[in-house]
Scaffold this motif. Structure first.
Motif, PDB file in Angstrom:
ATOM      1  N   LYS A   3     -78.954 -32.527 -33.108  1.00 34.99           N
ATOM      2  CA  LYS A   3     -79.250 -33.250 -34.336  1.00 34.99           C
ATOM      3  C   LYS A   3     -80.654 -33.841 -34.289  1.00 34.99           C
ATOM      4  O   LYS A   3     -81.408 -33.769 -35.257  1.00 34.99           O
ATOM      5  CB  LYS A   3     -78.226 -34.364 -34.567  1.00 34.99           C
ATOM      6  CG  LYS A   3     -76.822 -33.867 -34.809  1.00 34.99           C
ATOM      7  CD  LYS A   3     -75.868 -35.026 -35.002  1.00 34.99           C
ATOM      8  CE  LYS A   3     -74.447 -34.534 -35.191  1.00 34.99           C
ATOM      9  NZ  LYS A   3     -73.488 -35.636 -35.346  1.00 34.99           N
ATOM     10  N   THR A   7     -83.869 -32.673 -36.661  1.00 36.01           N
ATOM     11  CA  THR A   7     -84.596 -33.653 -37.452  1.00 36.01           C
ATOM     12  C   THR A   7     -86.091 -33.590 -37.173  1.00 36.01           C
ATOM     13  O   THR A   7     -86.917 -33.595 -38.088  1.00 36.01           O
ATOM     14  CB  THR A   7     -84.071 -35.070 -37.152  1.00 36.01           C
ATOM     15  OG1 THR A   7     -82.698 -35.131 -37.494  1.00 36.01           O
ATOM     16  CG2 THR A   7     -84.822 -36.118 -37.944  1.00 36.01           C
ATOM     17  N   GLN A  42     -77.701 -46.226 -45.743  1.00 33.64           N
ATOM     18  CA  GLN A  42     -78.981 -46.443 -45.092  1.00 33.64           C
ATOM     19  C   GLN A  42     -79.715 -47.646 -45.670  1.00 33.64           C
ATOM     20  O   GLN A  42     -79.515 -48.036 -46.812  1.00 33.64           O
ATOM     21  CB  GLN A  42     -79.868 -45.199 -45.224  1.00 33.64           C
ATOM     22  CG  GLN A  42     -80.403 -44.960 -46.628  1.00 33.64           C
ATOM     23  CD  GLN A  42     -79.474 -44.221 -47.544  1.00 33.64           C
ATOM     24  OE1 GLN A  42     -78.355 -43.895 -47.161  1.00 33.64           O
ATOM     25  NE2 GLN A  42     -79.929 -43.960 -48.745  1.00 33.64           N
ATOM     26  N   LYS A  72     -80.337 -41.800 -39.391  1.00 34.69           N
ATOM     27  CA  LYS A  72     -78.926 -41.589 -39.703  1.00 34.69           C
ATOM     28  C   LYS A  72     -78.652 -40.161 -40.125  1.00 34.69           C
ATOM     29  O   LYS A  72     -77.662 -39.551 -39.721  1.00 34.69           O
ATOM     30  CB  LYS A  72     -78.489 -42.554 -40.800  1.00 34.69           C
ATOM     31  CG  LYS A  72     -77.033 -42.400 -41.226  1.00 34.69           C
ATOM     32  CD  LYS A  72     -76.700 -43.351 -42.358  1.00 34.69           C
ATOM     33  CE  LYS A  72     -75.270 -43.151 -42.837  1.00 34.69           C
ATOM     34  NZ  LYS A  72     -74.939 -44.029 -43.981  1.00 34.69           N
ATOM     35  N   CYS A  73     -79.516 -39.615 -40.984  1.00 36.59           N
ATOM     36  CA  CYS A  73     -79.348 -38.229 -41.403  1.00 36.59           C
ATOM     37  C   CYS A  73     -80.668 -37.686 -41.922  1.00 36.59           C
ATOM     38  O   CYS A  73     -81.591 -38.454 -42.232  1.00 36.59           O
ATOM     39  CB  CYS A  73     -78.253 -38.089 -42.464  1.00 36.59           C
ATOM     40  SG  CYS A  73     -78.626 -38.843 -44.056  1.00 36.59           S
ATOM     41  N   TYR A  75     -82.159 -34.409 -44.531  1.00 36.88           N
ATOM     42  CA  TYR A  75     -81.755 -33.416 -45.534  1.00 36.88           C
ATOM     43  C   TYR A  75     -83.015 -32.800 -46.130  1.00 36.88           C
ATOM     44  O   TYR A  75     -84.013 -33.507 -46.328  1.00 36.88           O
ATOM     45  CB  TYR A  75     -80.940 -34.094 -46.637  1.00 36.88           C
ATOM     46  CG  TYR A  75     -80.618 -33.210 -47.807  1.00 36.88           C
ATOM     47  CD1 TYR A  75     -79.568 -32.294 -47.745  1.00 36.88           C
ATOM     48  CD2 TYR A  75     -81.364 -33.280 -48.983  1.00 36.88           C
ATOM     49  CE1 TYR A  75     -79.271 -31.470 -48.822  1.00 36.88           C
ATOM     50  CE2 TYR A  75     -81.071 -32.465 -50.067  1.00 36.88           C
ATOM     51  CZ  TYR A  75     -80.021 -31.562 -49.977  1.00 36.88           C
ATOM     52  OH  TYR A  75     -79.737 -30.752 -51.050  1.00 36.88           O
ATOM     53  N   GLY A 102     -78.836 -29.861 -44.208  1.00 40.16           N
ATOM     54  CA  GLY A 102     -79.192 -31.049 -43.444  1.00 40.16           C
ATOM     55  C   GLY A 102     -78.135 -31.409 -42.418  1.00 40.16           C
ATOM     56  O   GLY A 102     -77.136 -30.694 -42.240  1.00 40.16           O
ATOM     57  N   LEU A 103     -78.367 -32.537 -41.741  1.00 44.51           N
ATOM     58  CA  LEU A 103     -77.474 -33.022 -40.688  1.00 44.51           C
ATOM     59  C   LEU A 103     -77.280 -34.520 -40.826  1.00 44.51           C
ATOM     60  O   LEU A 103     -78.168 -35.239 -41.279  1.00 44.51           O
ATOM     61  CB  LEU A 103     -78.057 -32.716 -39.306  1.00 44.51           C
ATOM     62  CG  LEU A 103     -78.089 -31.265 -38.836  1.00 44.51           C
ATOM     63  CD1 LEU A 103     -78.868 -31.170 -37.518  1.00 44.51           C
ATOM     64  CD2 LEU A 103     -76.683 -30.735 -38.637  1.00 44.51           C
ATOM     65  N   SER A 104     -76.112 -34.997 -40.402  1.00 42.05           N
ATOM     66  CA  SER A 104     -75.796 -36.422 -40.444  1.00 42.05           C
ATOM     67  C   SER A 104     -75.110 -36.832 -39.150  1.00 42.05           C
ATOM     68  O   SER A 104     -74.298 -36.074 -38.597  1.00 42.05           O
ATOM     69  CB  SER A 104     -74.883 -36.723 -41.634  1.00 42.05           C
ATOM     70  OG  SER A 104     -74.317 -38.009 -41.534  1.00 42.05           O
ATOM     71  N   ASN A 105     -75.425 -38.041 -38.672  1.00 43.67           N
ATOM     72  CA  ASN A 105     -74.738 -38.562 -37.494  1.00 43.67           C
ATOM     73  C   ASN A 105     -73.255 -38.785 -37.751  1.00 43.67           C
ATOM     74  O   ASN A 105     -72.442 -38.776 -36.837  1.00 43.67           O
ATOM     75  CB  ASN A 105     -75.371 -39.885 -37.054  1.00 43.67           C
ATOM     76  CG  ASN A 105     -76.752 -39.709 -36.474  1.00 43.67           C
ATOM     77  OD1 ASN A 105     -77.083 -38.630 -35.989  1.00 43.67           O
ATOM     78  ND2 ASN A 105     -77.567 -40.747 -36.530  1.00 43.67           N
ATOM     79  N   SER A 109     -73.159 -31.312 -39.751  1.00 42.75           N
ATOM     80  CA  SER A 109     -73.955 -30.490 -40.650  1.00 42.75           C
ATOM     81  C   SER A 109     -73.438 -30.591 -42.083  1.00 42.75           C
ATOM     82  O   SER A 109     -72.227 -30.568 -42.325  1.00 42.75           O
ATOM     83  CB  SER A 109     -73.911 -29.032 -40.195  1.00 42.75           C
ATOM     84  OG  SER A 109     -74.629 -28.209 -41.074  1.00 42.75           O
ATOM     85  N   PHE A 110     -74.367 -30.745 -43.054  1.00 44.65           N
ATOM     86  CA  PHE A 110     -74.007 -30.653 -44.453  1.00 44.65           C
ATOM     87  C   PHE A 110     -73.723 -29.188 -44.800  1.00 44.65           C
ATOM     88  O   PHE A 110     -74.153 -28.276 -44.108  1.00 44.65           O
ATOM     89  CB  PHE A 110     -75.150 -31.143 -45.355  1.00 44.65           C
ATOM     90  CG  PHE A 110     -75.514 -32.589 -45.157  1.00 44.65           C
ATOM     91  CD1 PHE A 110     -74.577 -33.520 -44.753  1.00 44.65           C
ATOM     92  CD2 PHE A 110     -76.804 -33.020 -45.385  1.00 44.65           C
ATOM     93  CE1 PHE A 110     -74.912 -34.847 -44.584  1.00 44.65           C
ATOM     94  CE2 PHE A 110     -77.169 -34.346 -45.225  1.00 44.65           C
ATOM     95  CZ  PHE A 110     -76.217 -35.268 -44.814  1.00 44.65           C
TER      96      PHE A 110
END
Length: 242
Positions: A3, A7, A42, A72-73, A75, A102-105, A109-110
């Protein structure tokens, strides 16, 4: 680690592609809504944005990174308008190709999305006003409905506008999206999102012509995007334009 690496790659790629502006937003969502409504939303968001026209159309991308005790993420969206007929009377119409992901903690994965369709675009004589409307097919692989059936094939309508006025002092810009995407955890399948922005351009001050700083903010207006239901979330922001 993946992740974090993803980013960093997105941020580095955005800067290498000659970003047109960088924005920093302070988000008021957590102050206006409870954690049950918007979760651990956020505190800060940075946006790296670029638009570049050329003889075959234009390229646009943005990268959003949300911060709350660290990143945090992240996108991003990247799109290409293809118009090989710019010298013809049909130059207001282009083929639109786009990718979102995108990616989020919190959720990993989105859903990756691929979009294809057409765009109508226009502008005023002096380019102080621009606009576009896109009608798109949206592929979201591995999407399921509430009964577990496949719902990969969807659609999206996107409008974008930009208005400079007051002799260049002010900018009103933004987008509006309406799309179909099954979200079984919300029991919803239609999402609305618009983020109008208003900026005061400080390079119009005497002696500030080389200081491309703008101050203002945006209002995120959504339905079934943050969570199920309708939300209005403002920000205060600063923007540096390159």
């Amino acid at each position: 680690m993946k992740k974090i690496l993803f980013t960093l790659i997105m941020a580095f790629s955005a800067l290498c592609l000659q970003a047109q502006n960088i924005q920093l937003h302070t988000d008021f969502g957590r102050a206006l809504y409870s954690k049950d409504d918007v979760g651990d939303r956020q505190l800060l968001t940075t946006t790296v944005e670029m638009f570049h026209p050329d003889s075959f159309g234009s390229t646009y991308f943005f990268v959003d990174m949300d911060y709350n005790n660290g990143v945090k993420c992240a996108y991003w969206e990247i799109s290409r308008e293809l118009c090989f007929w710019q010298e013809s009377k049909w130059n207001w119409l282009s083929v639109h190709v786009e990718y979102n992901g995108g990616l989020s903690n919190a959720v990993g994965s989105f859903n990756n999305s691929w979009l294809l369709g057409g765009t109508y675009s226009g502008h005023s004589r002096d380019f102080s006003k621009t606009w576009s409307l896109s009608l798109l097919y949206k592929l979201i692989p591995h999407t399921k409905n509430i009964n577990g059936g496949s719902e990969n094939h969807n659609w999206q309508i996107t409008g974008v506008w930009g208005i400079n006025f007051g002799d260049g002092w002010y900018t009103f810009s933004g987008f509006v999206d309406l799309w179909r995407e099954w979200r079984p955890w919300q029991n919803t399948k239609h999402i609305f999102l618009t983020e109008p922005q208003f900026w005061v351009n400080l390079n119009k001050l005497d002696g500030w012509d080389k200081i491309n700083l703008s101050v203002g903010g945006e209002v995120e207006i959504s339905n079934n995007f943050v969570a199920k239901g309708f939300f209005v979330i403002p920000t205060l922001a600063a923007k540096w334009t390159f």
